[in-house]
Design a protein around this motif. Structure first.
Motif, PDB file in Angstrom:
ATOM      1  N   ARG A  46     -72.317  15.743  41.224  1.00  0.00           N
ATOM      2  CA  ARG A  46     -72.512  15.435  42.033  1.00  0.00           C
ATOM      3  C   ARG A  46     -71.747  14.511  42.963  1.00  0.00           C
ATOM      4  N   PRO A  47     -70.844  15.241  44.131  1.00  0.00           N
ATOM      5  CA  PRO A  47     -69.373  14.477  44.029  1.00  0.00           C
ATOM      6  C   PRO A  47     -69.602  12.674  43.602  1.00  0.00           C
ATOM      7  N   GLN A  48     -70.895  12.105  44.163  1.00  0.00           N
ATOM      8  CA  GLN A  48     -70.738  10.399  44.035  1.00  0.00           C
ATOM      9  C   GLN A  48     -70.652  10.022  42.389  1.00  0.00           C
ATOM     10  N   ALA A  51     -67.289  10.401  41.720  1.00  0.00           N
ATOM     11  CA  ALA A  51     -66.126   8.893  42.098  1.00  0.00           C
ATOM     12  C   ALA A  51     -66.945   7.635  41.023  1.00  0.00           C
ATOM     13  N   ARG A  52     -67.651   7.610  40.707  1.00  0.00           N
ATOM     14  CA  ARG A  52     -68.499   6.887  39.611  1.00  0.00           C
ATOM     15  C   ARG A  52     -67.561   6.486  38.595  1.00  0.00           C
ATOM     16  N   TRP A  53     -68.108   7.347  38.019  1.00  0.00           N
ATOM     17  CA  TRP A  53     -67.510   7.443  36.896  1.00  0.00           C
ATOM     18  C   TRP A  53     -65.434   7.554  37.119  1.00  0.00           C
ATOM     19  N   LEU A  88     -64.633  22.258  42.920  1.00  0.00           N
ATOM     20  CA  LEU A  88     -63.762  21.373  42.475  1.00  0.00           C
ATOM     21  C   LEU A  88     -63.522  20.466  44.129  1.00  0.00           C
ATOM     22  N   GLY A  89     -65.179  21.247  44.501  1.00  0.00           N
ATOM     23  CA  GLY A  89     -64.948  19.958  45.470  1.00  0.00           C
ATOM     24  C   GLY A  89     -65.940  18.907  44.940  1.00  0.00           C
ATOM     25  N   GLN A  90     -66.662  18.983  43.480  1.00  0.00           N
ATOM     26  CA  GLN A  90     -67.080  17.823  43.360  1.00  0.00           C
ATOM     27  C   GLN A  90     -66.734  16.892  41.816  1.00  0.00           C
ATOM     28  N   GLY A  95     -60.493  12.193  42.119  1.00  0.00           N
ATOM     29  CA  GLY A  95     -58.834  11.870  42.958  1.00  0.00           C
ATOM     30  C   GLY A  95     -56.967  11.681  41.479  1.00  0.00           C
ATOM     31  N   GLN A  96     -56.833  10.947  41.222  1.00  0.00           N
ATOM     32  CA  GLN A  96     -55.380  10.559  40.456  1.00  0.00           C
ATOM     33  C   GLN A  96     -55.888  10.354  39.473  1.00  0.00           C
TER      34      GLN A  96
END
Length: 239
Positions: A46-48, A51-53, A88-90, A95-96
């Motif tokens: 999941r994208p989340q 993001a958490r990683w 790629l959406g996931q 981010g950077q």
């Protein structure tokens, strides 16, 4: 230079080198500045989760993310536009901290110029960042000009499978090593002499100014963590 492991699992035998509280990833990131996400090859996240990683590691930490086997092994680089968009959406949620994408091809997938050109064009229409490929069919040796044209690096691999994969190839804007363990692939640790030669090779490549990556994938018995720790010490890169 980025040195780390495929994944961030920490065996009990390595616990003293990773003291303190936190998840395995948080502790891993105190010693290393990269990790290769291999689980994305087998299943989507999941994208989340990405993001958490990203939030779990320091600003200078970078992930390499392995592209799904749906693209490389099942679709075999054909008709992959939707799968690329989803992947790629996931992983874009890193981010950077998204350092590069890794495309590992099956040994049975031969180089077909028309297929590769369409796929790399689709990929580059969607992603401008660093990409590294690990082909495993000898015919991909002839793909080097195409790889360079699409800014795609070819990994140096141990054990070697191709006549041109003992050293990084393809696009020279990224140099990437993937070390699977030898003589027993995924299990064997590397001798100190090998790691010393590797450190010298990495340092020589770094002098050219391109990012240099080294990922240990001999994770089945925990050798990757020990080898990465030794290499970081040889490079004088302790965090």
């Amino acid at each position: 230079m980025f040195v780390g492991c495929a994944g961030w699992s920490l065996g009990r035998e390595h616990a003293p080198a990773f003291p303190g509280e936190g998840t395995h990833l948080q502790r891993h990131a105190r010693q290393f500045n990269t990790a290769e996400i291999n689980s994305s090859f087998y299943r989507p996240h999941r994208p989340q989760t990405y993001a958490r990683w990203a939030e779990s590691v320091p600003d200078d930490f970078r992930f390499s993310v392995k592209m799904p086997k749906l693209i490389s092994h099942e679709q075999r680089l054909q008709g992959s536009a939707q799968a690329l968009d989803e992947f790629l959406g996931q992983c874009g949620e890193l981010g950077q901290r998204l350092g590069c994408l890794l495309l590992q091809l099956p040994p049975s997938l031969a180089f077909e110029a028309d297929v590769a050109e369409v796929f790399f064009t689709q990929l580059r229409e969607r992603f401008a960042g660093a990409v590294v490929i690990e082909p495993r069919h000898e015919s991909w040796v002839q793909a080097e000009p195409m790889l360079a044209g699409h800014r795609i690096a070819q990994a140096a691999v141990d054990p070697s499978r191709l006549s041109n994969d003992r050293q990084p190839a393809g696009w020279e804007g990224l140099r990437y090593w993937r070390l699977h363990g030898a003589p027993r692939i995924y299990y064997s640790a590397y001798e100190t002499e090998y790691l010393a030669r590797l450190a010298a090779a990495l340092q020589a490549q770094a002098q050219h100014g391109a990012p240099v990556w080294c990922i240990f994938d001999n994770t089945a018995s925990g050798a990757a963590t020990a080898d990465a720790l030794k290499l970081v010490k040889l490079l004088g890169q302790s965090r």
